[in-house]
Design a protein around this motif. Structure first.
Motif, short mmCIF file in Angstrom:
data_model
loop_
_atom_site.label_atom_id
_atom_site.label_comp_id
_atom_site.label_asym_id
_atom_site.label_seq_id
_atom_site.Cartn_x
_atom_site.Cartn_y
_atom_site.Cartn_z
N VAL A 14 44.12 13.44 9.48
CA VAL A 14 44.79 12.44 8.66
C VAL A 14 45.32 11.31 9.53
CG1 VAL A 14 46.77 12.03 7.14
CG2 VAL A 14 45.36 14.09 6.85
N ARG A 15 45.93 11.67 10.64
CA ARG A 15 46.51 10.67 11.53
C ARG A 15 45.46 9.73 12.11
NH1 ARG A 15 49.51 11.60 17.34
NH2 ARG A 15 47.36 11.42 18.06
N ALA A 34 46.40 17.77 9.89
CA ALA A 34 47.26 16.61 10.16
C ALA A 34 46.68 15.67 11.20
CB ALA A 34 48.64 17.09 10.60
N SER A 67 43.11 7.79 8.76
CA SER A 67 43.71 7.06 7.65
C SER A 67 43.49 5.55 7.73
CB SER A 67 45.21 7.35 7.56
OG SER A 67 45.44 8.69 7.16
N ASP A 109 39.74 19.33 4.46
CA ASP A 109 39.47 18.03 5.06
C ASP A 109 38.44 17.25 4.25
OD1 ASP A 109 41.25 18.65 7.06
OD2 ASP A 109 39.74 18.90 8.62
N ASN A 115 45.41 22.02 2.40
CA ASN A 115 45.83 20.72 2.90
C ASN A 115 44.90 20.28 4.04
OD1 ASN A 115 48.13 20.72 1.21
ND2 ASN A 115 49.26 21.95 2.72
N PRO A 116 44.72 18.97 4.23
CA PRO A 116 43.90 18.49 5.34
C PRO A 116 44.62 18.70 6.67
CG PRO A 116 44.97 16.64 4.27
CD PRO A 116 45.28 17.86 3.43
N TRP A 157 39.94 15.80 1.10
CA TRP A 157 40.82 14.68 1.42
C TRP A 157 40.02 13.42 1.73
CZ3 TRP A 157 41.61 11.67 5.82
CH2 TRP A 157 42.78 10.88 5.82
N ARG A 161 39.40 9.69 -0.65
CA ARG A 161 39.70 8.37 -0.10
C ARG A 161 38.45 7.51 0.06
NH1 ARG A 161 43.16 11.78 0.21
NH2 ARG A 161 45.38 11.31 0.38
#
Length: 213
Positions: A39-40, A36, A43, A60, A33-34, A63, A67
């Protein structure tokens, strides 16, 4: 480089030697998972070029690429890089092994990400020097996003030699000029569970800094 390591026989190992042993110890280290904090902070940004420093097994980088970012992902461990390549088949990611203290990727990027770029036995000023070089790789109107551990989990009892600076200390180490401004600087407290299942708390910090010119 965000994992604690307790084996005393690795205490004098650095760079590729340390991290190759670390990754080869298990077939998978991270969840995939990336982070957090990344991501915050990312994004809401328009995708462009991105440099992921200390990419590990690629959570990361993958992810970001999913995108629309064109990602360059680097780590000192060739084993970690190969795992990232395997997971990221078909995505627009350039993978490369670099010892960032001596061999930094060329070019500038719209986003430079350094998430938990810590090492249990790093050399003096190693992290600060890498982060200063990271800031030089940020393109005009680009961002530098740094996620850091500020304190060890409340249940941790072992000693460590990691550099865990505060937000103000990190900014002092970066020594950025007036052509930068801080968009986010926050200390974050989160739950942390030990390998034995003990629930505690850890503190992390996040910096998002924009280069204006």
């Amino acid at each position: 480089m965000n994992h604690e390591h307790n084996d005393t026989h690795t205490a004098t190992k650095y760079g590729e030697e340390f991290w190759e042993e670390f990754y080869r110890d298990r077939p998978q280290i991270w969840t995939g998972n990336p982070n957090a904090l990344l991501v915050r902070e990312v994004s809401d940004l328009t995708p462009g070029t991105a440099l992921d420093l200390g990419c590990g097994e690629g959570g990361d980088a993958i992810w970001l690429a999913e995108r629309g970012w064109k990602v360059t992902a680097v780590d000192v461990s060739p084993t970690a890089i190969e795992r990232g390549k395997t997971r990221a088949a078909g995505l627009d990611i350039t993978w490369a092994a670099h010892d960032l203290q001596h061999d930094f990727p060329e070019g500038t990027f719209d986003l430079v990400s350094a998430q938990f770029l810590h090492s249990p036995n790093e050399r003096p000023n190693e992290r600060a020097e890498i982060l200063r070089r990271a800031s030089q790789a940020v393109a005009v109107a680009g961002r530098l996003v740094i996620g850091s551990h500020f304190g060890m989990p409340s249940w941790a009892t072992h000693r460590h030699d990691m550099d865990l600076p505060s937000i103000s200390q990190t900014l002092e180490q970066l020594a950025l000029g007036p052509n930068w401004h801080v968009e986010m600087a926050e200390l974050i407290f989160a739950e942390a569970v030990s390998p034995e299942g003990e629930v505690g708390e850890r503190s992390d910090s996040v910096l998002r800094i924009r280069r204006d010119s």
